[in-house]
Design an enzyme around this catalytic site. Sequence first.
Site, short mmCIF file in Angstrom:
data_model
loop_
_atom_site.label_atom_id
_atom_site.label_comp_id
_atom_site.label_asym_id
_atom_site.label_seq_id
_atom_site.Cartn_x
_atom_site.Cartn_y
_atom_site.Cartn_z
N HIS A 201 0.82 -1.22 0.00
CA HIS A 201 0.00 0.00 0.00
C HIS A 201 0.84 1.26 0.00
O HIS A 201 0.43 2.30 -0.49
CB HIS A 201 -1.03 -0.04 1.13
CG HIS A 201 -2.18 -0.94 0.78
ND1 HIS A 201 -2.18 -2.26 1.10
CD2 HIS A 201 -3.28 -0.71 0.05
CE1 HIS A 201 -3.28 -2.81 0.61
NE2 HIS A 201 -3.97 -1.90 -0.04
N ARG A 308 -10.79 4.01 -1.40
CA ARG A 308 -10.27 3.18 -0.29
C ARG A 308 -10.58 3.90 1.02
O ARG A 308 -9.76 4.67 1.53
CB ARG A 308 -8.76 2.98 -0.43
CG ARG A 308 -8.34 2.05 -1.56
CD ARG A 308 -6.84 1.85 -1.55
NE ARG A 308 -6.40 0.72 -2.34
CZ ARG A 308 -5.95 0.81 -3.59
NH1 ARG A 308 -5.90 1.96 -4.21
NH2 ARG A 308 -5.56 -0.28 -4.24
N ARG A 345 -15.44 1.63 -1.08
CA ARG A 345 -15.17 0.34 -0.46
C ARG A 345 -15.19 0.50 1.04
O ARG A 345 -14.62 1.45 1.58
CB ARG A 345 -13.81 -0.17 -0.92
CG ARG A 345 -13.47 -1.49 -0.26
CD ARG A 345 -12.19 -2.05 -0.75
NE ARG A 345 -11.05 -1.31 -0.24
CZ ARG A 345 -9.80 -1.56 -0.61
NH1 ARG A 345 -9.55 -2.50 -1.49
NH2 ARG A 345 -8.80 -0.89 -0.10
N GLU A 453 -10.97 -11.02 -4.76
CA GLU A 453 -9.54 -10.94 -4.49
C GLU A 453 -9.00 -12.16 -3.76
O GLU A 453 -7.85 -12.19 -3.34
CB GLU A 453 -9.17 -9.63 -3.77
CG GLU A 453 -10.08 -9.20 -2.67
CD GLU A 453 -9.79 -7.77 -2.17
OE1 GLU A 453 -8.81 -7.15 -2.59
OE2 GLU A 453 -10.56 -7.31 -1.32
N ASN A 476 -4.40 -7.01 -6.91
CA ASN A 476 -3.25 -6.97 -5.99
C ASN A 476 -3.35 -8.12 -4.99
O ASN A 476 -2.38 -8.83 -4.74
CB ASN A 476 -3.23 -5.65 -5.21
CG ASN A 476 -3.30 -4.45 -6.13
OD1 ASN A 476 -2.92 -4.55 -7.28
ND2 ASN A 476 -3.79 -3.33 -5.63
N ASP A 477 -4.53 -8.26 -4.43
CA ASP A 477 -4.69 -9.36 -3.46
C ASP A 477 -4.92 -10.69 -4.15
O ASP A 477 -4.48 -11.73 -3.64
CB ASP A 477 -5.86 -9.05 -2.51
CG ASP A 477 -5.41 -8.13 -1.39
OD1 ASP A 477 -4.32 -8.38 -0.83
OD2 ASP A 477 -6.11 -7.15 -1.10
N ARG A 487 2.43 -9.47 -0.64
CA ARG A 487 2.64 -8.38 -1.60
C ARG A 487 3.53 -7.27 -1.08
O ARG A 487 4.04 -6.46 -1.84
CB ARG A 487 1.28 -7.79 -2.05
CG ARG A 487 0.47 -7.25 -0.92
CD ARG A 487 -0.97 -6.99 -1.32
NE ARG A 487 -1.21 -5.62 -1.72
CZ ARG A 487 -2.40 -5.08 -1.84
NH1 ARG A 487 -3.49 -5.80 -1.61
NH2 ARG A 487 -2.55 -3.83 -2.20
N CYS A 524 -9.92 -3.25 -10.40
CA CYS A 524 -9.49 -2.03 -9.70
C CYS A 524 -8.11 -2.20 -9.06
O CYS A 524 -7.61 -1.31 -8.40
CB CYS A 524 -10.51 -1.61 -8.66
SG CYS A 524 -10.69 -2.80 -7.33
C1 PEP Z 1 -6.61 -5.10 -4.69
O1 PEP Z 1 -6.40 -5.95 -3.81
O2 PEP Z 1 -6.31 -5.28 -5.88
C2 PEP Z 1 -7.23 -3.81 -4.35
C3 PEP Z 1 -7.62 -2.98 -5.29
O3 PEP Z 1 -7.36 -3.47 -3.05
P1 PEP Z 1 -6.12 -3.05 -2.12
O4 PEP Z 1 -4.94 -2.82 -3.03
O5 PEP Z 1 -6.50 -1.84 -1.39
O6 PEP Z 1 -5.94 -4.24 -1.25
MG MG Z 2 -7.30 -5.73 -1.89
#
Ligand code: PEP
Ligand code: MG
Length: 593
Positions: A201, A308, A345, A453, A476-477, A487, A524
């Site tokens: 993040h 977020r 979210r 995710e 991402n997740d 990550r 996203c």
């Molecule tokens: C993701 O996991 O791809 C996502 C958009 O949420 P975050 O990056 O905030 O976990």
């Molecule tokens: Mg996520």
Amino acid sequence: MPFALHGIPVSRGVAIGRAHLLAPAALDVSHYLVDEDRLEDEVLRLRNARTAVRAELAALKRDLPRDAPEEMGAFLDVHAMILDDEMLSREAERLIRERRYNAEWALTTRLEDLMRQFDEIEDEYLRERKADIEQVVERILKVLAGAPVLTPAPVPAVAADGQPTPGVIVVAHDISPADMLQFRHTVFHGFVTDLGGRTSHTAIVARSLDIPAAVGVQNASELIRQDDWIIIDGDAGLVIVDPTPIILEEYRHRQSERALENKRLQRLRHTPAVTLDGIEIDLLANIEMAEDASAALAAGAVGVGLFRSEFLFMNRRGELPGEDEQFEAYRRAVEAMRGLPVTIRTIDIGADKPLLDFRDGRDGRAEEYETALNPALGLRAIRWSLSEPAMFLTQLRALLRASAFGPVRLLFPMLAHAREIDQTLELVARAKHELDQRGVAYDPNLKVGAMIEIPAAVLLLPLFLRRMDFLSIGTNDLIQYTLAIDRADNAVAHLYDPLHPAVLQLIARTIREANHAGVPVAVCGEMAGDPAMTRLLLGMGLREFSMHPAQLLRVKQEILHADCTRLEGLVEQVLCAYEPEEAAAALARLSQP
Ligand code: PEP
Ligand code: MG
């Protein structure tokens, strides 16, 4: 001697400037440049704070109880001596006058220098005086915090003499996402951290600030010295320390080329995102704060695909925002988007986004999840919300209230179980009921969606498609949980692969099944903002992308040159390619005209 350090590229562009080493303690203070004509006022502010501390120490000594141990008095004397010692104040004042640092920043910079010097001292007694200096500085900082703070001055890109202002590049062991957020209106031109992964993040926030950054640059904070000249090549994840004039020239050239490219891209702002074969693509924005909505509009986003909301809950020293405060923030975002949809979210706290920073003090609960062995697999996102129903209901009521002011969509992170879907929807119904009883308005047709995710969610798609109005793929997740790669951990960053066949198949399957069921689906995660992935996602059938505003025009440029019908025919070859060479060849075919 120039040398290069390699890390993970997380935010594009070139930054050139002097290194500013930031210790964790320094992250707590504000950093801004003081206007030239206020420098002496700032020096005076620091002097006044020292005077106040001097009086404080004298009063403490005077009021020492009779039976207080003798060392107490001596200890206060040592602190008074440190306070008056020029080693602290003279250098801090120089930093204010010469570098235009605000008093807090100057003081903590000086403190860090002294701490380093003390670490090298052999004499144990003297080394232990470190703690005393730290305590004295803390006292001064406390007084400064109570003193009126000058408004941060914007940093001009060009100084009065026409020369570019030398940038300040932060070098730190690690920076939390919450700290990164504080650098929003910042004087910093780039970030280098020892730790971090491409989609940690911290990296995501750096990208949203559109400031060149490299993370996972191992030992950078030890190898780079305060004030070293450095270049960040944000595209390559390269940090060049002490560059030669020729290297500097080369990177200055690249900087200006990029500025030109950005200018050219600006022309696409009002161009609709339509492919060569006439398919309209929705490009939405990811935002962290309501204030980011203006950047989303400026980039030509047709809505917010991911707000977020957890960033609203950070940097608050343990005190969570109430319903009204949250409502105001959501409403501000909704109104700023002028009738365009805003997908908010619900809080996604945990893993690399702790709610409380280690400096903020903690409650028992916070401690429990922050010290969990595997926080990414722990009480995170919707799991946390469902374990704190009162807090979750407060957020849901605030979100529902904001829906009376423009189109809002609710998005839930990390759902994996049917039971979680039930509980979440029940709480939404309860929040509506509570507002009904209070006679407060909300959009009764408000759409609810799930983030996809976790691989389990992909395997349960029919359930999600039945219960949810829309889906948003959090790549991402999804990558983290499919490949079992943390990550945020640079030690395994080389294994974090968005093009892994398993990841691609999960994404393709989600898009295909959602399209088939007529349920809107978006991506996203960071993949949506990577122009190298645009054609692949279009070929999978994706028609809605959400990314940071800074990435939007580059992705749009790709879309304008893409032909979905052709890409759909080619994408199967990528999905069936298990060997890396085969996959690379199939991918290369996507980018051919
Ligand atoms: C993701 O996991 O791809 C996502 C958009 O949420 P975050 O990056 O905030 O976990
Ligand atoms: Mg996520």
